[in-house]
Write an enzyme that holds these catalytic residues in place. Structure first.
Site, PDB file in Angstrom:
ATOM      1  N   ASP A   1       4.974   0.716  11.993  1.00  0.00           N
ATOM      2  CA  ASP A   1       3.766   0.025  11.504  1.00  0.00           C
ATOM      3  C   ASP A   1       3.697  -1.435  11.957  1.00  0.00           C
ATOM      4  OD1 ASP A   1       2.983   2.351  10.305  1.00  0.00           O
ATOM      5  OD2 ASP A   1       3.378   1.720   8.248  1.00  0.00           O
TER       6      ASP A   1
ATOM      7  N   LYS B   1       0.844  -1.210   0.000  1.00  0.00           N
ATOM      8  CA  LYS B   1       0.000   0.000   0.000  1.00  0.00           C
ATOM      9  C   LYS B   1       0.874   1.253   0.000  1.00  0.00           C
ATOM     10  CE  LYS B   1      -1.576   1.782   4.010  1.00  0.00           C
ATOM     11  NZ  LYS B   1      -1.261   3.217   4.125  1.00  0.00           N
ATOM     12  N   ASN B   2       1.888   1.268   0.843  1.00  0.00           N
ATOM     13  CA  ASN B   2       2.686   2.489   0.973  1.00  0.00           C
ATOM     14  C   ASN B   2       3.602   2.740  -0.221  1.00  0.00           C
ATOM     15  OD1 ASN B   2       1.446   2.974   3.355  1.00  0.00           O
ATOM     16  ND2 ASN B   2       3.225   2.567   4.670  1.00  0.00           N
TER      17      ASN B   2
ATOM     18  N   ARG C   1       1.161  14.336  13.476  1.00  0.00           N
ATOM     19  CA  ARG C   1       1.513  14.232  12.053  1.00  0.00           C
ATOM     20  C   ARG C   1       1.494  15.545  11.264  1.00  0.00           C
ATOM     21  NH1 ARG C   1      -0.707   8.570   9.729  1.00  0.00           N
ATOM     22  NH2 ARG C   1       1.105   8.730   8.412  1.00  0.00           N
ATOM     23  N   PRO C   2       2.398  16.474  11.583  1.00  0.00           N
ATOM     24  CA  PRO C   2       2.455  17.717  10.808  1.00  0.00           C
ATOM     25  C   PRO C   2       2.992  17.473   9.383  1.00  0.00           C
ATOM     26  CG  PRO C   2       4.269  17.616  12.375  1.00  0.00           C
ATOM     27  CD  PRO C   2       3.416  16.404  12.625  1.00  0.00           C
ATOM     28  N   ILE C   3       2.875  18.464   8.506  1.00  0.00           N
ATOM     29  CA  ILE C   3       3.421  18.333   7.149  1.00  0.00           C
ATOM     30  C   ILE C   3       4.346  19.507   6.825  1.00  0.00           C
ATOM     31  CG2 ILE C   3       1.638  16.883   6.062  1.00  0.00           C
ATOM     32  CD1 ILE C   3       0.673  19.802   5.080  1.00  0.00           C
ATOM     33  N   ASP C   4       4.878  20.127   7.908  1.00  0.00           N
ATOM     34  CA  ASP C   4       5.740  21.296   7.722  1.00  0.00           C
ATOM     35  C   ASP C   4       6.957  20.998   6.842  1.00  0.00           C
ATOM     36  OD1 ASP C   4       6.345  19.594   9.945  1.00  0.00           O
ATOM     37  OD2 ASP C   4       7.870  21.020  10.592  1.00  0.00           O
ATOM     38  N   LEU C   5       7.486  19.776   6.913  1.00  0.00           N
ATOM     39  CA  LEU C   5       8.704  19.473   6.154  1.00  0.00           C
ATOM     40  C   LEU C   5       8.418  19.391   4.653  1.00  0.00           C
ATOM     41  CD1 LEU C   5      10.141  16.805   8.632  1.00  0.00           C
ATOM     42  CD2 LEU C   5      10.747  19.227   8.476  1.00  0.00           C
TER      43      LEU C   5
ATOM     44  N   CYS D   1      -4.765  13.018  13.745  1.00  0.00           N
ATOM     45  CA  CYS D   1      -5.036  11.660  13.286  1.00  0.00           C
ATOM     46  C   CYS D   1      -4.922  10.721  14.465  1.00  0.00           C
ATOM     47  CB  CYS D   1      -4.066  11.374  12.150  1.00  0.00           C
ATOM     48  SG  CYS D   1      -3.206   9.855  12.114  1.00  0.00           S
TER      49      CYS D   1
ATOM     50  N   ILE E   1       8.182   7.242  16.783  1.00  0.00           N
ATOM     51  CA  ILE E   1       7.783   7.952  15.551  1.00  0.00           C
ATOM     52  C   ILE E   1       6.493   8.742  15.748  1.00  0.00           C
ATOM     53  CG2 ILE E   1       7.265   7.711  13.077  1.00  0.00           C
ATOM     54  CD1 ILE E   1      10.050   6.726  13.624  1.00  0.00           C
TER      55      ILE E   1
ATOM     56  N   ARG F   1      -8.286  -0.372   4.764  1.00  0.00           N
ATOM     57  CA  ARG F   1      -7.445   0.636   4.125  1.00  0.00           C
ATOM     58  C   ARG F   1      -6.143   0.010   3.642  1.00  0.00           C
ATOM     59  NH1 ARG F   1      -5.763   4.953   7.751  1.00  0.00           N
ATOM     60  NH2 ARG F   1      -4.423   5.095   5.942  1.00  0.00           N
TER      61      ARG F   1
ATOM     62  N   ARG G   1      -4.630  10.416   4.677  1.00  0.00           N
ATOM     63  CA  ARG G   1      -3.630  11.488   4.760  1.00  0.00           C
ATOM     64  C   ARG G   1      -2.663  11.480   3.596  1.00  0.00           C
ATOM     65  NH1 ARG G   1      -2.802  13.790   9.526  1.00  0.00           N
ATOM     66  NH2 ARG G   1      -0.657  14.188   8.879  1.00  0.00           N
TER      67      ARG G   1
HETATM   68  C1  UD1 Z   1       4.554   6.897   6.200  1.00  0.00           C
HETATM   69  C2  UD1 Z   1       3.688   5.657   6.051  1.00  0.00           C
HETATM   70  C3  UD1 Z   1       3.146   5.200   7.414  1.00  0.00           C
HETATM   71  C4  UD1 Z   1       4.296   5.021   8.404  1.00  0.00           C
HETATM   72  C5  UD1 Z   1       5.166   6.267   8.449  1.00  0.00           C
HETATM   73  C6  UD1 Z   1       6.412   6.083   9.309  1.00  0.00           C
HETATM   74  C7  UD1 Z   1       2.755   5.971   3.845  1.00  0.00           C
HETATM   75  C8  UD1 Z   1       1.558   6.237   3.006  1.00  0.00           C
HETATM   76  N1  UD1 Z   1       2.588   5.979   5.164  1.00  0.00           N
HETATM   77  O1  UD1 Z   1       3.716   7.935   6.708  1.00  0.00           O
HETATM   78  O2  UD1 Z   1       2.465   3.958   7.222  1.00  0.00           O
HETATM   79  O3  UD1 Z   1       3.761   4.776   9.691  1.00  0.00           O
HETATM   80  O4  UD1 Z   1       5.618   6.618   7.118  1.00  0.00           O
HETATM   81  O5  UD1 Z   1       7.157   5.019   8.857  1.00  0.00           O
HETATM   82  O6  UD1 Z   1       3.840   5.713   3.337  1.00  0.00           O
HETATM   83  N2  UD1 Z   1       6.796  14.674  10.380  1.00  0.00           N
HETATM   84  C9  UD1 Z   1       6.950  16.018  10.688  1.00  0.00           C
HETATM   85  N3  UD1 Z   1       6.775  16.911   9.661  1.00  0.00           N
HETATM   86  C10 UD1 Z   1       6.462  16.546   8.394  1.00  0.00           C
HETATM   87  C11 UD1 Z   1       6.303  15.178   8.113  1.00  0.00           C
HETATM   88  C12 UD1 Z   1       6.487  14.254   9.126  1.00  0.00           C
HETATM   89  O7  UD1 Z   1       7.234  16.379  11.812  1.00  0.00           O
HETATM   90  O8  UD1 Z   1       6.311  17.405   7.529  1.00  0.00           O
HETATM   91  C13 UD1 Z   1       6.966  13.672  11.460  1.00  0.00           C
HETATM   92  C14 UD1 Z   1       5.706  12.841  11.711  1.00  0.00           C
HETATM   93  O9  UD1 Z   1       4.835  13.507  12.600  1.00  0.00           O
HETATM   94  C15 UD1 Z   1       6.292  11.578  12.289  1.00  0.00           C
HETATM   95  C16 UD1 Z   1       7.605  11.423  11.529  1.00  0.00           C
HETATM   96  O10 UD1 Z   1       7.915  12.724  11.020  1.00  0.00           O
HETATM   97  O11 UD1 Z   1       6.588  11.771  13.645  1.00  0.00           O
HETATM   98  C17 UD1 Z   1       7.572  10.439  10.405  1.00  0.00           C
HETATM   99  O12 UD1 Z   1       6.482  10.724   9.557  1.00  0.00           O
HETATM  100  P1  UD1 Z   1       6.518  10.389   8.004  1.00  0.00           P
HETATM  101  O13 UD1 Z   1       7.708   9.534   7.716  1.00  0.00           O
HETATM  102  O14 UD1 Z   1       6.363  11.635   7.227  1.00  0.00           O
HETATM  103  O15 UD1 Z   1       5.198   9.509   7.857  1.00  0.00           O
HETATM  104  P2  UD1 Z   1       4.217   9.453   6.631  1.00  0.00           P
HETATM  105  O16 UD1 Z   1       4.947   9.668   5.358  1.00  0.00           O
HETATM  106  O17 UD1 Z   1       3.025  10.304   6.925  1.00  0.00           O
END
Ligand code: UD1
Length: 420
Positions: A307, A24-25, A123-127, A118, A329, A399, A94
């Site tokens: 996971d 899936k991922n 789970r921010p997306i700032d990066l 969530c 994580i 999912r 997401r």
């Molecule tokens: C992906 C996987 C999810 C898995 C996760 C960690 C998919 C579709 N999903 O989720 O199944 O559990 O990797 O292996 O591939 N973070 C920030 N800022 C950001 C982005 C992330 O602080 O902009 C933090 C997150 O809150 C978290 C960590 O970074 O603590 C890792 O998140 P990330 O690797 O981005 O997870 P996803 O890509 O959402």
């Protein structure tokens, strides 16, 4: 709301062979990557899970033609007629955020709902956003949406403050169509990121350093057609390995890439299971009567996957002794534990740690699933809990797991789905 009913037993021994589906991922970013070209992309070994249908709905809204034939999908985004990913779709999944980079790079704009909170953490997306800004995008957050635009993106050097799988994927996709050279540092090493790079390279992208922390991308003017195989789902495979370890079972997993599971396999071996490589894509697990406690700490690949944390916690409830499970994580990824307590497990949560004291005989009860991997862990627990376990809200499971009840039934489990 659908439920799953399991008639479990301490004496259950799962036996047989199971074919692992595509990841899936890996397929979600691969589908998003098709936005980068106006030609047809063919993806094989696609798991037919709910998240795939959600992203295909989004793709159709953006203007893509999508066809499914068994486990293959064909996508062509000749014209983009919308640049918006609605809150409804982003809330359902997401990973919809993965269209942000490709839309910006191909179309010059994107409006994607902000994911918000969530079940497993903030789970921010700032990066993702900072990275795209460095490529020259102008991004405003307003009315719950990310409003991104760029007349022209340009190459840049971007170092991720922390490892982010989705952030790495979004930036690699955007940089593939961005003029100049982009250097991404501290990239995630997950096999799903590598699988995406391999697809992009087939489409014509110039990417160096695949599978490494530093990736260099030379943007090209356009990308083209490709046929690409999605890698096996290492989390589904890991879930079945734990099912084998937990039930003193004898399960053969086919169509997998065993090296993607190295960290989990090592822990399972230490815990007493026997794992044999039958051939490069097939593993056999023989569970042991005597399960030894193991501490785990989740971390980015190649570390222990977050996971798999919930499923491994279930295994440790059957180990003789104390195990410490540390989740680094996500900040709220212990929701399965209250449900495991209802089944009779002995687990205390303290901050980012769960202290599991085994061995606890589990007994069936009515419980509730709160997220995808928590659902899988509750199914595992239900299998070895004496009597009937009913798991409510199992939509989360759909999912990410293809035909999980059928697969478990073929191994000897008594499991069925009930309409709510
Ligand atoms: C992906 C996987 C999810 C898995 C996760 C960690 C998919 C579709 N999903 O989720 O199944 O559990 O990797 O292996 O591939 N973070 C920030 N800022 C950001 C982005 C992330 O602080 O902009 C933090 C997150 O809150 C978290 C960590 O970074 O603590 C890792 O998140 P990330 O690797 O981005 O997870 P996803 O890509 O959402």
């Amino acid at each position: 709301m659908e439920k799953i009913r399991i008639i479990g037993s301490h004496n259950l021994r799962l036996k047989g062979q199971v074919r692992i589906s595509g990841a899936k991922n890996a397929v979600l970013p691969a589908i998003a990557a098709t936005i980068l070209t106006d030609e047809k992309v063919h993806l094989e070994n696609v798991p037919l899970v709910k998240d795939v249908f959600t992203i295909l709905t989004l793709m159709k809204e953006l203007g893509a033609d999508c066809h499914i034939n068994r486990n293959s999908i064909f996508i062509r985004t000749k014209n983009i007629c919308s640049d918006e990913a609605s809150y409804e779709l982003v809330r359902a999944m997401r990973a919809s955020i993965l269209v942000l980079g490709p839309l910006l790079a191909r179309h010059g704009k994107a409006i994607v709902a902000l994911p918000g909170g969530c079940a497993i953490g903030s789970r921010p997306i700032d990066l993702h956003i900072h990275g795209l800004e460095k490529l020259g995008a102008s991004i405003k957050l307003e009315h719950g949406y990310i409003n991104a635009s760029a007349k022209k993106l340009h190459g840049a050097e971007i170092e991720f403050e922390k490892k982010t799988v989705g952030g790495t994927e979004n930036l690699i996709m955007a940089a593939s169509l961005t003029k100049g050279e982009t250097i991404l540092k501290n990239c995630s090493l997950e096999p799903e990121v590598t699988n995406l790079c391999e697809l992009l390279i087939k489409m014509g992208a110039k990417i160096d350093g695949v599978g490494q922390e530093t990736i260099r991308i030379k943007g090209v003017e356009e990308l083209g057609r490709a046929t690409h195989q999605i890698i096996p789902d290492r989390i589904e495979a890991g879930t079945f390995l734990i099912a084998g370890a937990l039930t003193q079972g004898d399960i053969t997993l086919t169509h997998i890439q065993p090296h993607h599971l190295d960290t989990l396999i090592e822990k399972l071996r230490y815990s007493g299971a026997r794992i044999e490589n039958l051939n490069p894509t097939t593993l056999r697990i023989l569970g042991s009567e005597d399960i030894k406690p193991q501490d785990i700490t989740t971390s980015p690949y190649p570390g222990f996957p977050t996971d798999m944390q919930a499923q491994f916690t279930v295994l440790m409830t059957q180990a003789d002794g104390t195990s410490i499970i540390t989740e680094t994580i996500f900040d709220r990824r212990f929701s399965h534990i209250n449900e495991l307590l209802r089944l009779g497990a002995n687990i205390e949560v303290s901050g980012d740690k769960a202290i599991v004291k085994g061995k606890s005989p589990l007994s069936g009860a009515e419980i509730i699933a709160s997220d995808l991997r928590a659902s899988a862990s509750l199914i595992l627990a239900g299998l070895i809990a004496n009597g009937e376990t009913t798991i409510n809200d199992v939509e989360h499971l759909d999912r990410g797991y293809e035909k999980i009840e059928e697969k478990l039934k073929s191994l000897g489990a008594q499991i069925e789905r009930l309409q709510g």
